[in-house]
Design a protein around this motif. Structure first.
Motif, short mmCIF file in Angstrom:
data_model
loop_
_atom_site.label_atom_id
_atom_site.label_comp_id
_atom_site.label_asym_id
_atom_site.label_seq_id
_atom_site.Cartn_x
_atom_site.Cartn_y
_atom_site.Cartn_z
N LEU A 75 0.84 -1.21 0.00
CA LEU A 75 0.00 0.00 0.00
C LEU A 75 0.87 1.25 0.00
CD1 LEU A 75 -2.80 1.34 0.26
CD2 LEU A 75 -2.52 1.22 2.74
N ARG A 76 1.89 1.25 0.80
CA ARG A 76 2.79 2.40 0.88
C ARG A 76 3.48 2.63 -0.46
NH1 ARG A 76 5.00 4.96 5.26
NH2 ARG A 76 6.96 6.09 4.89
N ASN A 77 3.96 1.53 -1.07
CA ASN A 77 4.61 1.68 -2.38
C ASN A 77 3.63 2.16 -3.45
OD1 ASN A 77 7.03 0.80 -1.29
ND2 ASN A 77 6.69 -1.36 -1.85
N PHE A 78 2.38 1.72 -3.36
CA PHE A 78 1.38 2.15 -4.33
C PHE A 78 1.19 3.66 -4.32
CE2 PHE A 78 -3.08 3.25 -5.20
CZ PHE A 78 -3.19 2.82 -6.51
N TRP A 79 1.28 4.27 -3.16
CA TRP A 79 1.02 5.70 -3.06
C TRP A 79 2.27 6.56 -3.18
CZ3 TRP A 79 -3.54 7.93 -3.57
CH2 TRP A 79 -4.68 7.14 -3.39
N ILE A 80 3.39 6.15 -2.60
CA ILE A 80 4.57 7.03 -2.63
C ILE A 80 5.79 6.36 -3.24
CG2 ILE A 80 3.75 8.34 -0.64
CD1 ILE A 80 5.72 6.81 1.11
N GLY A 81 5.58 5.21 -3.92
CA GLY A 81 6.71 4.58 -4.60
C GLY A 81 7.33 5.50 -5.62
N ARG A 82 8.66 5.49 -5.72
CA ARG A 82 9.36 6.43 -6.60
C ARG A 82 9.14 6.16 -8.08
NH1 ARG A 82 15.33 7.46 -3.82
NH2 ARG A 82 14.51 8.36 -1.86
N LYS A 83 8.96 4.89 -8.46
CA LYS A 83 8.85 4.57 -9.89
C LYS A 83 7.41 4.67 -10.39
CE LYS A 83 12.87 1.53 -10.14
NZ LYS A 83 13.36 0.17 -10.52
N ALA A 84 6.47 4.12 -9.68
CA ALA A 84 5.10 4.09 -10.18
C ALA A 84 4.08 4.41 -9.11
CB ALA A 84 4.79 2.72 -10.79
N GLU A 118 1.70 11.52 3.20
CA GLU A 118 2.88 11.18 3.98
C GLU A 118 2.57 11.20 5.48
OE1 GLU A 118 5.75 13.99 2.64
OE2 GLU A 118 6.39 12.77 0.93
N THR A 119 1.76 12.16 5.91
CA THR A 119 1.40 12.23 7.33
C THR A 119 0.60 11.01 7.75
OG1 THR A 119 1.40 14.65 7.26
CG2 THR A 119 0.21 13.60 9.07
N LYS A 120 -0.42 10.65 6.96
CA LYS A 120 -1.27 9.52 7.31
C LYS A 120 -0.51 8.19 7.26
CE LYS A 120 -5.10 11.68 8.12
NZ LYS A 120 -5.71 11.65 9.47
N LEU A 121 0.39 8.06 6.28
CA LEU A 121 1.17 6.82 6.22
C LEU A 121 2.09 6.68 7.42
CD1 LEU A 121 2.08 6.60 2.41
CD2 LEU A 121 0.50 5.14 3.68
N GLU A 122 2.66 7.79 7.88
CA GLU A 122 3.51 7.74 9.06
C GLU A 122 2.70 7.38 10.30
OE1 GLU A 122 6.90 7.88 11.44
OE2 GLU A 122 6.62 7.71 9.26
N GLU A 123 1.49 7.92 10.41
CA GLU A 123 0.60 7.56 11.52
C GLU A 123 0.24 6.08 11.46
OE1 GLU A 123 -2.72 10.14 11.21
OE2 GLU A 123 -1.65 11.92 11.88
N GLN A 124 0.01 5.59 10.23
CA GLN A 124 -0.30 4.17 10.07
C GLN A 124 0.87 3.30 10.52
OE1 GLN A 124 -0.01 2.29 6.22
NE2 GLN A 124 -2.11 1.48 6.44
N ARG A 125 2.09 3.69 10.16
CA ARG A 125 3.28 2.91 10.53
C ARG A 125 3.42 2.82 12.05
NH1 ARG A 125 8.13 3.67 12.36
NH2 ARG A 125 7.85 5.94 12.45
N LYS A 126 3.25 3.95 12.73
CA LYS A 126 3.38 3.96 14.18
C LYS A 126 2.28 3.12 14.82
CE LYS A 126 5.62 8.49 14.51
NZ LYS A 126 5.48 9.89 15.02
#
Length: 401
Positions: A75-84, A118-126
């Motif tokens: 999910l993280r790669n889908f949204w902020i992955g560098r390539k796609a 980026e904020t929500k993904l960081e909250e999800q990680r924590k």
């Protein structure tokens, strides 16, 4: 023939609008830009709150299966992955390819979306890390309210316990412990103990001899008593000598309730100037009363051993009948009505033995004794069969923790 019809269910998939340009999406004004960014943001907000299993199902439904086995990472790669990733696709398809009149609007919307994702993904990680840590703590927590696990604890064998008790008694009066080999030469086992080759006493000690290759320098045998350490100790030490020698010994006896081909002894030896028979009797009486209790009585009877002179058999009043010979109105089964039980043989060291160790028999004197450990254990604990010491029956051993 009837032909069945097979239907294949195809999971619906959702298009990813960021794979197209704004022009392809029909967006040509600021309001349309805002609506598209709102759609992307709403889609992200729905996904970022899902758990791992829900994300895995969503990956199949929306046809954006990631390469990472962890659905959260996918999910993280889908949204902020560098390539796609979605943010990368927005940069390439919306921002760079938008008309100049919309670049400012697209850039502003993009920065806001990027910060939000980026904020929500960081909250999800924590949140996931905290949940994982809490699960691990719960799994590894020791519940002190649960009943304990009883694990059997081993203990010393009864023979070892008796050995230790006897050693402690003699330690208290200045004796030390020495040990020696269980395989001996005839010299130490017999000859140096004043038992020459054709002495009739050897007939009482049927012996296990070792089968050696031809040309061996001397015969070897399993020792028939621990007395050889008398000689070995006096060869190494000058008087005074006070030692006990615990160990296993071997004789060709037929096993029964009171005999075994392997049993245990403690040899005692004290040599010094002016040691008398009174010193000997005092030492032995102290040991017996410490071992059996102060109420027992003792006596000596004349006997014969080649390495002591004079020699005695040491008896103790029967601890089972109190030295009366009867128990509960019947003849005591332990002492057979004699009121006394033979314990061991002893005596003053024969002066001839000193000649084998270069002691001056005119200046030194001493006493020696040999105690059968198995016999003492049987008497003290009421055991009537010596074989139980060697059968490794846990039911028997557990009686003596």
């Amino acid at each position: 023939m009837h032909l069945g019809v097979i239907y294949i269910a195809i999971m619906p998939t959702l298009d990813n609008p960021t794979e197209k340009t704004l022009a392809e999406l029909g967006v040509n004004n600021a309001q349309g830009v805002a609506e598209k960014f709102a759609e992307v943001r709403a889609r992200f907000d729905r996904q970022v709150v899902l758990d791992a299993d829900e994300i895995r199902n969503l990956m199949l439904q929306e046809a954006w299966l990631g390469s990472d086995p962890d659905p959260v990472t996918s999910l993280r790669n889908f949204w902020i992955g560098r390539k796609a990733g979605v943010l990368t696709l927005i940069t390439e398809n919306w921002l760079k390819k938008s008309p100049p009149s919309l670049k400012g609007v697209v850039g502003k919307q993009f920065n806001e979306l990027k910060t939000h994702i980026e904020t929500k993904l960081e909250e999800q990680r924590k949140r996931i890390e905290e949940k994982t840590e809490a699960s691990a703590l719960t799994r590894d927590r020791v519940d002190l309210s649960l009943p304990g696990v009883l694990r059997p604890i081993g203990s010393h064998h009864l023979i070892r316990q008796v050995f230790q008790e006897i050693e402690d008694i003699f330690f208290s009066i200045g004796f030390s412990v020495v040990e020696g080999p269980e395989i001996e030469t005839p010299y130490y086992n017999f000859e140096a103990l004043n038992i020459p080759e054709f002495h009739p006493v050897r007939d009482d000690m049927d012996t296990f001899y070792i089968d050696l290759p031809k040309g061996a320098p001397t015969p070897l045998l399993l020792r028939t008593h621990t007395s050889p350490m008398q000689i070995r100790t006096m060869e190494k030490r000058k008087p005074p000598v006070r030692v006990i020698v615990p160990g296993k010994v071997y004789r060709r006896d037929n096993p029964d309730a009171t005999h075994s081909f392997a049993f245990h002894q403690i040899e005692g030896l004290a040599v010094d100037t002016d040691i008398t028979f009174c010193d000997f009797t005092g030492t032995i009486e102290y040991f017996v009363k410490q071992f059996f209790g102060p109420s027992v009585k003792t006596r000596f009877r004349p006997s014969y051993f080649p390495f002591t002179e004079p020699s005695v058999e040491f008896d103790v009043s029967c601890p089972f009948c109190g030295g009366t010979g009867s128990s509960n109105g019947a003849t005591c089964s332990k002492c057979k009505g004699a009121a006394w039980i033979e314990l061991f043989g002893a005596g003053m060291v024969d002066p001839a033995v000193y000649g084998f160790v270069n002691y001056d028999a005119k200046k030194v004197s001493g006493f020696a004794f040999g105690i059968g450990i198995d016999r003492l254990a049987m008497l003290k604990y009421g055991i009537d069969d010596i074989q139980v010491f060697f059968q490794n029956d846990v039911r028997f051993l557990r009686q003596f923790p």
